[in-house]
Design an enzyme around this catalytic site. Structure first.
Site, mmCIF file in Angstrom:
data_model
loop_
_atom_site.group_PDB
_atom_site.id
_atom_site.type_symbol
_atom_site.label_atom_id
_atom_site.label_comp_id
_atom_site.label_asym_id
_atom_site.label_seq_id
_atom_site.Cartn_x
_atom_site.Cartn_y
_atom_site.Cartn_z
ATOM 1 N N ASP A 1 0.871 -1.168 0.000
ATOM 2 C CA ASP A 1 0.000 0.000 0.000
ATOM 3 C C ASP A 1 0.917 1.230 0.000
ATOM 4 O OD1 ASP A 1 -2.318 1.623 0.308
ATOM 5 O OD2 ASP A 1 -1.950 1.727 2.454
ATOM 6 N N ASP B 1 -0.071 5.024 1.115
ATOM 7 C CA ASP B 1 -0.274 5.930 2.252
ATOM 8 C C ASP B 1 -0.151 5.192 3.579
ATOM 9 O OD1 ASP B 1 -0.793 7.785 0.313
ATOM 10 O OD2 ASP B 1 -2.964 7.782 0.585
ATOM 11 N N GLY C 1 -7.186 3.936 3.618
ATOM 12 C CA GLY C 1 -7.428 2.882 2.645
ATOM 13 C C GLY C 1 -8.665 3.082 1.801
ATOM 14 N N ARG D 1 -11.485 8.527 -2.271
ATOM 15 C CA ARG D 1 -11.949 9.867 -1.914
ATOM 16 C C ARG D 1 -13.480 9.943 -1.932
ATOM 17 N NH1 ARG D 1 -9.364 13.246 -6.887
ATOM 18 N NH2 ARG D 1 -7.566 12.020 -6.208
ATOM 19 N N SER E 1 -5.142 5.483 -3.825
ATOM 20 C CA SER E 1 -4.821 6.865 -4.156
ATOM 21 C C SER E 1 -4.685 7.084 -5.657
ATOM 22 C CB SER E 1 -3.508 7.267 -3.473
ATOM 23 O OG SER E 1 -3.088 8.545 -3.925
ATOM 24 N N ARG E 2 -5.317 8.125 -6.151
ATOM 25 C CA ARG E 2 -5.169 8.487 -7.556
ATOM 26 C C ARG E 2 -3.904 9.310 -7.789
ATOM 27 N NH1 ARG E 2 -11.285 10.143 -9.614
ATOM 28 N NH2 ARG E 2 -12.264 8.137 -9.139
ATOM 29 N N ASN E 3 -3.270 9.706 -6.706
ATOM 30 C CA ASN E 3 -2.050 10.513 -6.812
ATOM 31 C C ASN E 3 -0.784 9.678 -6.646
ATOM 32 O OD1 ASN E 3 -3.476 13.130 -6.944
ATOM 33 N ND2 ASN E 3 -4.072 12.640 -4.847
ATOM 34 N N ASP F 1 -1.427 -0.773 6.241
ATOM 35 C CA ASP F 1 -1.510 -0.086 7.536
ATOM 36 C C ASP F 1 -2.941 0.177 7.964
ATOM 37 O OD1 ASP F 1 -2.003 1.989 5.575
ATOM 38 O OD2 ASP F 1 -1.721 3.425 7.201
#
Length: 219
Positions: free
Chosen positions: A11, A13, A48, A51, A118-120, A172
């Site tokens: 993962d 983040d 996780g 958005r 995440s799209r970033n 996490d």
């Protein structure tokens, strides 16, 4: 290469980098505008999640019903605030020991992939200088279902050509651990053993953590 371990999916983040603090600031700012309380415990529950799911959580908490166009505008605004912070990231923000583990895995012939909502993710990997360490990147731009649905990990394993049973996930978030279990993966929790008790085992961080220890603890 060990036959029991052919791939690892990380993962992003909270595992490779700590961007939770940036999400917290951005969601807090948006919640304040909407006059909806939002604290660290709420932010923990969003780990996780996509958005879309995160915004829906906040709106439910505030008993606020909005049309889809307004929701999109709110998510875009939150993402702009988040990116303003993320664009300042450097390799110094990588979790200590995680790159060393990835390099050890790759040297041993174990494939390494990213599985993130995440799209970033591509931007963050570039800013941290580790894009070239991944054999596959599956992020929020290429999935339709959020964790705890296992789609992101299943797609990563499929692209790598490795079955879930021989792939280890590092997560996490509770929803991420559940996603890995739902997909038939072994999973290592990164963080608190109290909240991640469903994982096969939990490590506080990657410092000093090796492939040998990974194999030992999984067996």
């Amino acid at each position: 290469m060990n036959e029991k371990l052919q791939a690892c999916l990380f993962d992003l983040d909270g595992v490779i980098v700590d961007t939770a603090k940036y999400h917290f600031k951005a969601w807090s700012r948006l919640s304040e505008e909407l006059v909806i309380p939002f604290d660290a415990a709420d932010n923990e529950r969003l780990k996780g999640r996509s958005r879309v799911d995160s915004l829906e959580y906040i709106l439910r908490k505030g008993s606020l019903v909005l049309d889809n166009d307004t929701k999109v505008k709110l998510m875009d605004r939150k993402n702009e605030w988040y990116l303003d912070q993320v664009k300042q990231m450097t390799p110094s923000e990588l979790a200590p020991g995680v790159v060393e583990l990835m390099d050890e895995l790759r040297a041993a012939g174990v494939k390494v992939g990213l599985g993130s909502s995440s799209r970033n993710a591509p931007l963050i990997l570039d800013l941290c200088g580790i894009s070239n360490r991944f054999d596959v990147v599956v992020d929020g731009n290429s999935i339709t279902l959020s964790k705890p649905d296992p789609e992101v990990f299943l797609k990563g394993a499929e692209t790598l050509g490795v079955p879930p049973s021989r792939t280890v996930v590092f997560e996490d978030a509770v929803s991420g651990v559940e996603a890995a279990i739902n997909g038939g993966f072994q999973v290592v929790g990164v963080g608190s053993s109290d909240s991640l008790s469903q994982a096969d085992f939990v490590i506080a961080d990657f410092e000093g953590f090796s492939m040998a220890e990974l194999l030992s603890r999984l067996s």
